[in-house]
Design a protein around this motif. Structure first.
Motif, mmCIF file in Angstrom:
data_model
loop_
_atom_site.group_PDB
_atom_site.id
_atom_site.type_symbol
_atom_site.label_atom_id
_atom_site.label_comp_id
_atom_site.label_asym_id
_atom_site.label_seq_id
_atom_site.Cartn_x
_atom_site.Cartn_y
_atom_site.Cartn_z
ATOM 1 N N ILE A 30 -11.307 5.869 9.656
ATOM 2 C CA ILE A 30 -10.519 5.277 10.748
ATOM 3 C C ILE A 30 -9.520 4.264 10.195
ATOM 4 O O ILE A 30 -8.364 4.235 10.614
ATOM 5 N N GLN A 31 -9.956 3.440 9.257
ATOM 6 C CA GLN A 31 -9.049 2.446 8.667
ATOM 7 C C GLN A 31 -7.888 3.125 7.946
ATOM 8 O O GLN A 31 -6.749 2.677 8.046
ATOM 9 N N ARG A 32 -8.171 4.195 7.198
ATOM 10 C CA ARG A 32 -7.106 4.918 6.481
ATOM 11 C C ARG A 32 -6.121 5.561 7.442
ATOM 12 O O ARG A 32 -4.916 5.516 7.234
ATOM 13 N N LYS A 33 -6.640 6.194 8.483
ATOM 14 C CA LYS A 33 -5.789 6.976 9.381
ATOM 15 C C LYS A 33 -5.052 6.153 10.430
ATOM 16 O O LYS A 33 -3.993 6.555 10.891
ATOM 17 N N PHE A 34 -5.602 4.991 10.799
ATOM 18 C CA PHE A 34 -5.010 4.263 11.916
ATOM 19 C C PHE A 34 -4.644 2.810 11.643
ATOM 20 O O PHE A 34 -4.017 2.178 12.486
ATOM 21 N N ALA A 35 -5.020 2.249 10.509
ATOM 22 C CA ALA A 35 -4.750 0.823 10.302
ATOM 23 C C ALA A 35 -4.147 0.538 8.936
ATOM 24 O O ALA A 35 -2.977 0.216 8.822
ATOM 25 N N TYR A 36 -4.948 0.640 7.891
ATOM 26 C CA TYR A 36 -4.534 0.164 6.571
ATOM 27 C C TYR A 36 -4.062 1.255 5.625
ATOM 28 O O TYR A 36 -3.656 0.957 4.506
ATOM 29 N N GLY A 37 -4.132 2.500 6.040
ATOM 30 C CA GLY A 37 -3.722 3.593 5.170
ATOM 31 C C GLY A 37 -2.211 3.636 4.987
ATOM 32 O O GLY A 37 -1.462 2.896 5.619
ATOM 33 N N ILE A 38 -1.783 4.522 4.117
ATOM 34 C CA ILE A 38 -0.363 4.671 3.796
ATOM 35 C C ILE A 38 0.079 6.090 4.105
ATOM 36 O O ILE A 38 -0.554 7.059 3.683
ATOM 37 N N ASP A 39 1.170 6.207 4.864
ATOM 38 C CA ASP A 39 1.868 7.487 5.012
ATOM 39 C C ASP A 39 2.996 7.473 3.988
ATOM 40 O O ASP A 39 3.593 6.425 3.726
ATOM 41 N N HIS A 40 3.294 8.616 3.423
ATOM 42 C CA HIS A 40 4.356 8.662 2.413
ATOM 43 C C HIS A 40 5.204 9.921 2.573
ATOM 44 O O HIS A 40 4.772 10.908 3.149
ATOM 45 N N LYS A 41 6.421 9.815 2.058
ATOM 46 C CA LYS A 41 7.348 10.939 2.037
ATOM 47 C C LYS A 41 8.107 10.844 0.718
ATOM 48 O O LYS A 41 8.646 9.788 0.382
ATOM 49 N N LYS A 42 8.109 11.933 -0.025
ATOM 50 C CA LYS A 42 8.828 11.948 -1.300
ATOM 51 C C LYS A 42 10.322 11.941 -1.019
ATOM 52 O O LYS A 42 10.829 12.739 -0.244
ATOM 53 N N VAL A 43 11.035 11.006 -1.661
ATOM 54 C CA VAL A 43 12.477 10.880 -1.482
ATOM 55 C C VAL A 43 13.211 11.550 -2.638
ATOM 56 O O VAL A 43 14.219 12.219 -2.447
ATOM 57 N N SER A 44 12.713 11.352 -3.842
ATOM 58 C CA SER A 44 13.253 11.986 -5.043
ATOM 59 C C SER A 44 12.161 11.942 -6.106
ATOM 60 O O SER A 44 11.051 11.483 -5.828
ATOM 61 N N ASP A 45 12.472 12.399 -7.305
ATOM 62 C CA ASP A 45 11.467 12.351 -8.366
ATOM 63 C C ASP A 45 10.966 10.929 -8.529
ATOM 64 O O ASP A 45 11.751 10.002 -8.740
ATOM 65 N N ASN A 46 9.669 10.749 -8.422
ATOM 66 C CA ASN A 46 9.008 9.459 -8.607
ATOM 67 C C ASN A 46 9.511 8.345 -7.692
ATOM 68 O O ASN A 46 9.467 7.165 -8.043
ATOM 69 N N GLU A 47 9.999 8.711 -6.506
ATOM 70 C CA GLU A 47 10.397 7.716 -5.511
ATOM 71 C C GLU A 47 9.917 8.196 -4.139
ATOM 72 O O GLU A 47 10.118 9.347 -3.780
ATOM 73 N N TYR A 48 9.283 7.263 -3.405
ATOM 74 C CA TYR A 48 8.666 7.607 -2.124
ATOM 75 C C TYR A 48 8.997 6.558 -1.067
ATOM 76 O O TYR A 48 9.126 5.380 -1.375
ATOM 77 N N GLU A 49 9.100 7.010 0.161
ATOM 78 C CA GLU A 49 9.112 6.095 1.287
ATOM 79 C C GLU A 49 7.660 5.975 1.709
ATOM 80 O O GLU A 49 6.974 6.988 1.889
ATOM 81 N N ILE A 50 7.176 4.735 1.851
ATOM 82 C CA ILE A 50 5.795 4.515 2.265
ATOM 83 C C ILE A 50 5.766 3.576 3.468
ATOM 84 O O ILE A 50 6.631 2.711 3.616
ATOM 85 N N ARG A 51 4.780 3.787 4.335
ATOM 86 C CA ARG A 51 4.609 2.959 5.538
ATOM 87 C C ARG A 51 3.124 2.808 5.816
ATOM 88 O O ARG A 51 2.365 3.754 5.647
ATOM 89 N N LEU A 52 2.737 1.625 6.278
ATOM 90 C CA LEU A 52 1.365 1.454 6.748
ATOM 91 C C LEU A 52 1.178 2.351 7.964
ATOM 92 O O LEU A 52 2.058 2.436 8.818
ATOM 93 N N THR A 53 0.041 3.013 8.061
ATOM 94 C CA THR A 53 -0.173 3.959 9.158
ATOM 95 C C THR A 53 -0.100 3.293 10.526
ATOM 96 O O THR A 53 0.255 3.929 11.504
#
Length: 188
Positions: free
Chosen positions: A93-116
């Motif tokens: 629950i903590q990973r999916k709804f509170a403290y986890g990280i969603d990510h999207k690869k932007v380029s090689d070795n670069e990511y957009e990350i957001r707290l869930t």
């Protein structure tokens, strides 16, 4: 933002005692944020602390075979300072709804990350030539800044409806190294 705060507190129900916010109305207890421990973990990007105790969520760069793990570029776990510094994985629950990280690869070795639980504040995971390591970047006053700490100030309320005064980002200017703070006040 209200969802972010509610999930920070509500996630404690599913993480055993790691949030130490229980039905005894611990939500009115505030910590002296200047006296909280500062974790220094291998590959640490930033950490999150909040009332009512000094337990801390640490976010680290996740590598697989010496490279960033594209499936999970950032790992998050607790350091339970209230329990002799024990390390503990986040609950589902903590990973999916509170403290986890969603990510999207932007380029090689670069990511957009957001707290869930707070998708409105994007960070960029990228290599920093000045520090010679990967960092989590954001923008403060139109300046690129490296995120070091997130602090959530809770001022009373109840378990499911805490009164959150603000969220504070503590960063450093990516060019000068100067400390930067960004307060995000919470609307009632």
């Amino acid at each position: 933002m209200k969802t972010f705060v509610l999930l920070l507190v509500a996630s404690s129900l599913y993480g055993n005692h790691v949030c130490a916010q229980d039905s005894s109305n611990n939500s009115s207890k505030q910590v002296d944020k200047t006296k909280l421990p500062v974790p220094n973990e291998k590959e640490q990007l930033f950490y999150l602390q909040r009332d009512p105790n000094k337990n801390t969520v640490v976010y680290t760069l996740n590598k697989k075979d010496g490279k960033i793990d594209e499936d999970e570029p950032v790992s998050a776990y607790w350091i339970l300072y209230e329990e002799d510094g024990e390390r503990k994985d986040l609950s589902y629950i903590q990973r999916k709804f509170a403290y986890g990280i969603d990510h999207k690869k932007v380029s090689d070795n670069e990511y957009e990350i957001r707290l869930t639980s707070c998708k409105s504040i994007p960070f960029r995971l990228a290599y920093c030539p000045l520090s010679k390591q990967y960092e989590a970047f954001t923008s403060i006053n139109n300046k690129p800044a490296i995120v070091k700490r997130i602090f959530v100030r809770i001022n009373g309320g109840s378990l499911f409806k805490p009164n959150v005064d603000y969220i504070e980002l503590i960063c450093k200017d990516s060019q000068s190294g100067q400390k930067l703070k960004h307060m995000i006040p919470m609307d009632e």
